[in-house]
Design an enzyme around this catalytic site. Structure first.
Site, PDB file in Angstrom:
ATOM      1  N   HIS A  85      -1.755   3.882   8.942  1.00 25.98           N
ATOM      2  CA  HIS A  85      -2.945   3.166   8.455  1.00 25.98           C
ATOM      3  C   HIS A  85      -3.158   1.953   9.354  1.00 25.98           C
ATOM      4  CE1 HIS A  85      -5.783   0.849   6.243  1.00 25.98           C
ATOM      5  NE2 HIS A  85      -4.896   0.022   5.705  1.00 25.98           N
ATOM      6  N   TYR A  97     -10.767  16.951  21.265  1.00 24.48           N
ATOM      7  CA  TYR A  97      -9.503  16.283  20.949  1.00 24.48           C
ATOM      8  C   TYR A  97      -9.561  15.590  19.594  1.00 24.48           C
ATOM      9  CZ  TYR A  97      -9.067  17.469  25.772  1.00 24.48           C
ATOM     10  OH  TYR A  97      -9.066  18.185  26.936  1.00 24.48           O
ATOM     11  N   HIS A 148      -6.214  -1.063  11.010  1.00 28.54           N
ATOM     12  CA  HIS A 148      -7.504  -1.735  10.870  1.00 28.54           C
ATOM     13  C   HIS A 148      -8.168  -1.763  12.247  1.00 28.54           C
ATOM     14  CE1 HIS A 148      -5.783  -4.254   7.260  1.00 28.54           C
ATOM     15  NE2 HIS A 148      -5.769  -2.950   7.029  1.00 28.54           N
ATOM     16  N   GLU A 162       0.820  -1.217   0.000  1.00 29.23           N
ATOM     17  CA  GLU A 162       0.000   0.000   0.000  1.00 29.23           C
ATOM     18  C   GLU A 162       0.854   1.267   0.000  1.00 29.23           C
ATOM     19  OE1 GLU A 162      -4.155  -1.433   1.933  1.00 29.23           O
ATOM     20  OE2 GLU A 162      -2.534  -1.142   3.379  1.00 29.23           O
TER      21      GLU A 162
END
Length: 205
Positions: free
Chosen positions: A92, A114, A94, A73
């Protein structure tokens, strides 16, 4: 921070994310901007078991010049780092709750200051693409020009920051905001007003 220090910090923060459940298995990837290129986690690597010497290095033109083969990626990180000159790192994940939101409507409302301070006004939802499909790069690049973070539909969050520490903190805040959004789903939570969001972005943006 020099390259050696950046490698060590990437290992330490990757392990921290993994140990606290923000990534599992070989999910997720991280990149860091250097003066002469980029560092990136290798393909199929676990954030919890990175080796500083084997972290991928890419030159200023995104060619692989050292370490293990980079994540499939790369384009995801390139989209953010070329769209946002202020970004020094991209994370990145999950992570569970943000990924859950990406499987629903993709909306994380401004519930806390925040979240706004670290993630911005909006989190665009990128349409579904098969993981590793570079065809999503233009959509991510376009969204990143106006947002610090995106949600990849049915996949998970991507977020940037001025430094790697900032990007990791922002990724954690995004996950907590997604958790709050799911906990409050079906209720009538008090959201920050547009004026309050504007004030936060002007002060901390």
């Amino acid at each position: 921070m020099n390259e050696a220090q950046a490698r060590e910090e990437l290992v330490a923060l990757g392990a921290s994310l993994f140990q606290r459940g923000f990534s599992v298995g070989s999910a997720g990837n991280i990149s860091v901007r250097l003066a002469d290129g980029y560092l990136m986690t290798p393909t199929n690597s676990s954030l919890g078991r990175l080796d500083a010497a084997r972290i991928s290095k890419l030159d200023a033109n995104w060619a692989h010049v050292g370490g293990d083969k980079p994540t499939k990626e790369v384009f995801l990180h390139r989209a953010f780092l070329t769209a946002r000159p202020d970004a020094g790192a991209v994370v990145h994940l999950h992570s569970t709750h943000a990924t859950a939101i990406s499987c629903l409507n993709g909306v994380i409302p401004p519930l806390t200051p925040y979240f706004v301070m670290r993630a911005g006004r909006e989190i665009p939802l990128i349409p579904y693409y098969r993981p590793g499909d570079a065809a999503m790069e233009p959509a991510i690049h376009d969204a990143a020009r106006r947002a610090k973070a995106v949600l990849l539909a049915n996949h998970g969050p991507v977020i940037c920051g001025p430094t790697l520490t900032d990007a990791v903190n922002a990724a954690e805040e995004l996950e907590e905001a997604a958790k709050l959004a799911l906990l409050l789903q079906g209720r009538n939570p008090r959201l920050l007003t547009s004026g309050q969001v504007d004030d936060l972005l002007q002060t901390f943006g």
